[in-house]
Scaffold this motif. Structure first.
Motif, PDB file in Angstrom:
ATOM      1  N   ARG A 145       8.529   6.659   0.862  1.00  0.00           N
ATOM      2  CA  ARG A 145       7.719   5.599   0.916  1.00  0.00           C
ATOM      3  C   ARG A 145       8.064   4.369   0.176  1.00  0.00           C
ATOM      4  O   ARG A 145       9.243   4.435  -0.588  1.00  0.00           O
ATOM      5  CB  ARG A 145       6.208   5.815   0.355  1.00  0.00           C
ATOM      6  N   ILE A 166       0.822  -1.217   0.108  1.00  0.00           N
ATOM      7  CA  ILE A 166       0.125  -0.052  -0.090  1.00  0.00           C
ATOM      8  C   ILE A 166       0.901   1.229   0.034  1.00  0.00           C
ATOM      9  O   ILE A 166       1.714   1.349   0.635  1.00  0.00           O
ATOM     10  CB  ILE A 166      -0.807  -0.046   1.278  1.00  0.00           C
ATOM     11  N   ASP A 167       0.271   2.173  -0.728  1.00  0.00           N
ATOM     12  CA  ASP A 167       1.512   3.552  -0.917  1.00  0.00           C
ATOM     13  C   ASP A 167       2.662   3.322  -1.183  1.00  0.00           C
ATOM     14  O   ASP A 167       3.529   3.844  -0.714  1.00  0.00           O
ATOM     15  CB  ASP A 167       1.027   4.228   0.552  1.00  0.00           C
TER      16      ASP A 167
END
Length: 208
Positions: A54, A5-6
């Motif tokens: 990220r 995710i992300d």
């Protein structure tokens, strides 16, 4: 494997049709991407960065006009980014030996054109999983450095003796302060370092 995710997948290839095809393929597996037509363009967005904010990976063409994919990879290695930002080389048959050599120097993998869509995306997801682990560890260390920076010199001195296992009375004698002062500093160290015991503090700093 579930998509991270992300996460970000960067595509660096001078061929517009390849960039578009890869972006479509990644979207089909719920992975977002950002494409660049040159190594130089990609370098602009990471200028000054020490780690990706990220999880991310890089799909990188070996041969491009201007800076080659291999030269870009070497820049990432020099800056210590190639682990948190795993690189998967996209290569033609003639460049396979070059890609293999890059893998030995720390690239995540290479995929020979034409590549299997499923195999490529599987490797992308594995690269993102590696990136997530490393980015998380780097963020933990960054927070730890920040907490250590908030300690006073006296608190650092007390902390070091606490880690060595000395009781408060011996710490007081060694630093020529009262036991009560040691207790106050010890409590502040535990509070700032977000731990509840000397053992937890020692384990935290051992990982650091």
């Amino acid at each position: 494997m579930q998509p991270v995710i992300d996460a970000a997948v960067y595509i660096v290839d001078d061929d517009a049709s390849v960039r578009e095809a890869l972006a479509w393929l990644l979207r089909s597996r719920r992975l977002g991407s950002q494409a660049f037509d040159s190594a130089e363009a990609f370098l602009e967005i990471i200028e000054g960065a020490h780690l990706p904010p990220r999880p991310a990976c890089l799909l990188l063409d070996v041969r491009m006009p201007g800076m080659s994919g291999l030269a870009l990879f070497e820049r990432l290695v020099e800056r210590g980014l190639h682990q948190a930002l795993p690189v998967i080389f996209l290569t033609g048959h003639a460049d396979v030996p070059t890609a293999v050599s890059a893998v030995k120097r720390g690239a995540f993998d290479f995929c020979e054109k034409p590549f299997s869509d499923n195999a490529l995306v599987d490797r992308v997801e594995q690269a993102l999983a590696q990136s997530a682990t490393i980015v998380q560890a780097q963020q933990v260390r960054a927070r730890l450095r920040q907490r250590l920076g908030e300690l006073t010199d006296r608190e650092r001195a007390v902390m070091q003796l606490v880690i060595e296992g000395l009781p408060n009375k011996r710490i007081a004698d060694q630093l020529d302060i009262s036991v009560r002062t040691v207790e106050v500093h010890r409590a502040r160290v535990f509070d700032k370092m977000e731990v509840k015991s000397a053992v937890e503090l020692a384990n935290l700093l051992r990982e650091f």
